[in-house]
Design a protein around this motif. Structure first.
Motif, PDB file in Angstrom:
ATOM      1  N   ALA A   1       0.836  -1.201   0.000  1.00 18.56           N
ATOM      2  CA  ALA A   1       0.000   0.000   0.000  1.00 18.56           C
ATOM      3  C   ALA A   1       0.872   1.253   0.000  1.00 18.56           C
ATOM      4  O   ALA A   1       0.579   2.229  -0.695  1.00 18.56           O
ATOM      5  CB  ALA A   1      -0.923  -0.010   1.216  1.00 18.56           C
ATOM      6  N   SER A   2       1.975   1.216   0.754  1.00 18.25           N
ATOM      7  CA  SER A   2       2.874   2.372   0.817  1.00 18.25           C
ATOM      8  C   SER A   2       3.558   2.584  -0.533  1.00 18.25           C
ATOM      9  O   SER A   2       3.605   3.706  -1.047  1.00 18.25           O
ATOM     10  CB  SER A   2       3.922   2.175   1.913  1.00 18.25           C
ATOM     11  N   ALA A   3       4.062   1.489  -1.115  1.00 15.15           N
ATOM     12  CA  ALA A   3       4.769   1.604  -2.401  1.00 15.15           C
ATOM     13  C   ALA A   3       3.821   2.099  -3.495  1.00 15.15           C
ATOM     14  O   ALA A   3       4.195   2.910  -4.340  1.00 15.15           O
ATOM     15  CB  ALA A   3       5.371   0.257  -2.783  1.00 15.15           C
ATOM     16  N   ALA A   4       2.585   1.628  -3.462  1.00 12.85           N
ATOM     17  CA  ALA A   4       1.622   1.980  -4.519  1.00 12.85           C
ATOM     18  C   ALA A   4       1.232   3.456  -4.467  1.00 12.85           C
ATOM     19  O   ALA A   4       0.811   4.025  -5.474  1.00 12.85           O
ATOM     20  CB  ALA A   4       0.382   1.102  -4.402  1.00 12.85           C
ATOM     21  N   THR A   5       1.382   4.078  -3.300  1.00 16.53           N
ATOM     22  CA  THR A   5       0.893   5.450  -3.140  1.00 16.53           C
ATOM     23  C   THR A   5       2.014   6.470  -2.895  1.00 16.53           C
ATOM     24  O   THR A   5       1.755   7.676  -2.904  1.00 16.53           O
ATOM     25  CB  THR A   5      -0.067   5.537  -1.928  1.00 16.53           C
TER      26      THR A   5
END
Ligand code: PMP
Length: 332
Positions: A28-32
Motif C-alpha cells: 500500500a505504501s509503495a503503490a501510493t
C-alpha cells in the motif's frame, strides 16, 4: 530491526492489552508513495481492537461501583467485544453473558463458548426491533442485576481509545501523521483516536471508512443516516449516531465495497504475511484512497482490527464468496 526492551513484564492479561506494533504496509505504501501504517490490534490477547474497549469499560465500571466483585457483565456484541469482556472477566473474577446475532462467524461463536462465556445467540434484527441483540442484552442485565457494558453508548469506550490507541499512534509516528481512518461499529476507535490526534495537531484528517449497508457515510456527507446495500464484513456499520460517535471530530467519509476490501485482505495475506479480517480490508482500502488523494510523502494510519482466522469459513471460503458474487481467494 529487532530491539530488546528491558523491564517489560506484563501484569497478567490486562497488562498485555495495547502497546501493539504500528506496521508499515509495504504494498500500500509503495503503490501510493506514502507511509501507510496499520496498528496491529489483532495482536491483543483476545485477538482484536475490542480488548481495549473491554478493559476501559470494565475499569470505568469498577471505579464507579457499577461493577462489584464477583459480578456479571452482560453485553450485546458482534463477537469481539464479547471475547475481550469474557477474557478480562475470567482474569478478574467476573462472569459474562454475551448476546450475539446468530449471523456472526462460526469461529467467533465457538471461541466465545471455548473461553467460558454464557453465550445467547439471537436472530439478527434491526436496532428499532426490541429483539435486536443490543436490547436483549440490556434486558438480561436488568433481569439478573448484572452490569450492562453498553459499548455503543458508554463513552468509557472512546475514552479508552483516546488514552491508549490514539496516544500510542501519536508517539509511534513521532507526531508525523497526516490522516487517520477506520471503520465504525460503536465508533469508539474512530472517535477516541480522532480526539487524541486532533488534540495534538488539529490538521490531522479523520476519515470514517464505511461498508455497504451502513448509514454512517451518508451521515457524515449529508446528515442522512439511511443505509443502502449490504456487506459480509462483521463488527462494522451502523444506522444511528451512538454516544461514542456523537461530537467525534470527523472530516470526511469513504464508502468501501466488499470487493475492494477483500482485495486488500487477500493481498495482505499472500504478499505481506498479515492475516486480517474484513473490517481491516475496509480500513486499508480507505487508507489507500486517502493516500492517493493526499499525494506522495504523507503518512496515513489505520487499524488492523482482527485476524483472518476468525473468518476462515467466510472470507477464505471460495464457495461462500462465489455465492455472494465476490472475488475469491486466488490461492484457494
Ligand atoms: N472491526 C471489528 C472486527 C470489530 O469487531 C469492531 C467492533 N465491533 C470494529 C472493527 C469497530 O470498532 P469500534 O466498535 O471501535 O467502532
Amino acid at each position: 530491526m529487532h530491539t530488546v526492551n528491558e523491564t517489560t513484564i506484563a501484569d497478567g492479561l490486562v497488562g498485555a492489552i495495547g502497546n501493539t506494533p504500528l506496521i508499515r504496509l509495504k504494498r500500500a505504501s509503495a503503490a501510493t508513495g506514502c507511509d501507510i501504517l496499520g496498528k496491529a490490534e489483532f495482536m491483543n490477547p483476545g485477538g482484536s481492537v475490542k480488548d481495549r474497549a473491554a478493559i476501559a469499560i470494565i475499569e470505568d465500571a469498577e471505579r464507579t461501583g457499577a461493577l462489584r466483585p464477583g459480578g456479571t457483565i452482560v453485553e450485546g456484541t458482534a463477537g469481539n467485544t464479547g471475547i475481550g469482556l469474557t477474557l478480562v472477566a475470567n482474569a478478574r473474577g467476573y462472569r459474562s453473558v454475551v448476546v450475539m446475532p446468530e449471523t456472526q462467524s462460526r469461529e467467533k461463536i465457538d471461541f466465545l463458548r471455548m473461553i467460558g462465556a454464557d453465550l445467547r445467540l439471537v436472530p439478527a434484527k434491526p436496532y428499532r426491533d426490541p429483539g435486536n441483540y443490543v436490547h436483549v442484552s440490556r434486558r438480561i442485565a436488568e433481569e439478573i442485576g448484572g452490569f450492562w457494558a453498553n459499548q455503543f453508548d458508554n463513552i468509557a469506550n472512546r475514552e479508552g481509545h483516546r488514552l491508549t490507541t490514539g496516544a500510542e499512534i501519536w508517539a509511534q509516528t513521532g507526531g508525523r501523521v497526516d490522516a487517520f481512518t477506520c471503520s465504525c461499529g460503536t465508533g469508539g476507535t474512530l472517535a477516541g483516536v480522532g480526539m487524541a490526534l486532533k488534540a495534538c495537531r488539529k490538521e490531522v484528517r479523520i476519515v470514517l471508512a464505511d461498508p455497504e449497508g451502513s448509514g454512517l457515510h451518508g451521515w457524515v456527507k449529508s446528515g442522512d443516516l439511511t443505509p443502502s446495500g449490504s456487506s459480509i464484513t462483521e463488527g462494522i456499520g451502523q444506522s444511528r449516531v451512538t454516544a461514542n460517535l456523537d461530537g467525534a471530530p470527523i472530516d470526511d467519509a469513504l464508502k468501501i465495497p466488499d470487493a475492494e476490501a477483500l482485495e486488500q485482505v487477500f493481498d495482505l495475506m499472500i504478499h505481506e504475511g498479515l492475516s486480517v479480517g474484513g473490517s481491516t480490508g475496509v480500513n486499508v482500502a480507505a487508507a489507500i484512497r486517502i493516500a492517493r488523494d493526499l499525494g506522495s510523502g504523507h503518512t496515513v494510519v489505520t487499524i488492523l482490527c482482527d485476524g483472518g482466522a476468525r473468518y476462515q469459513t467466510k472470507l477464505f471460503n471460495p464457495e461462500f464468496l462465489r455465492g455472494k458474487n465476490l472475488p475469491v481467494t486466488p490461492w484457494l
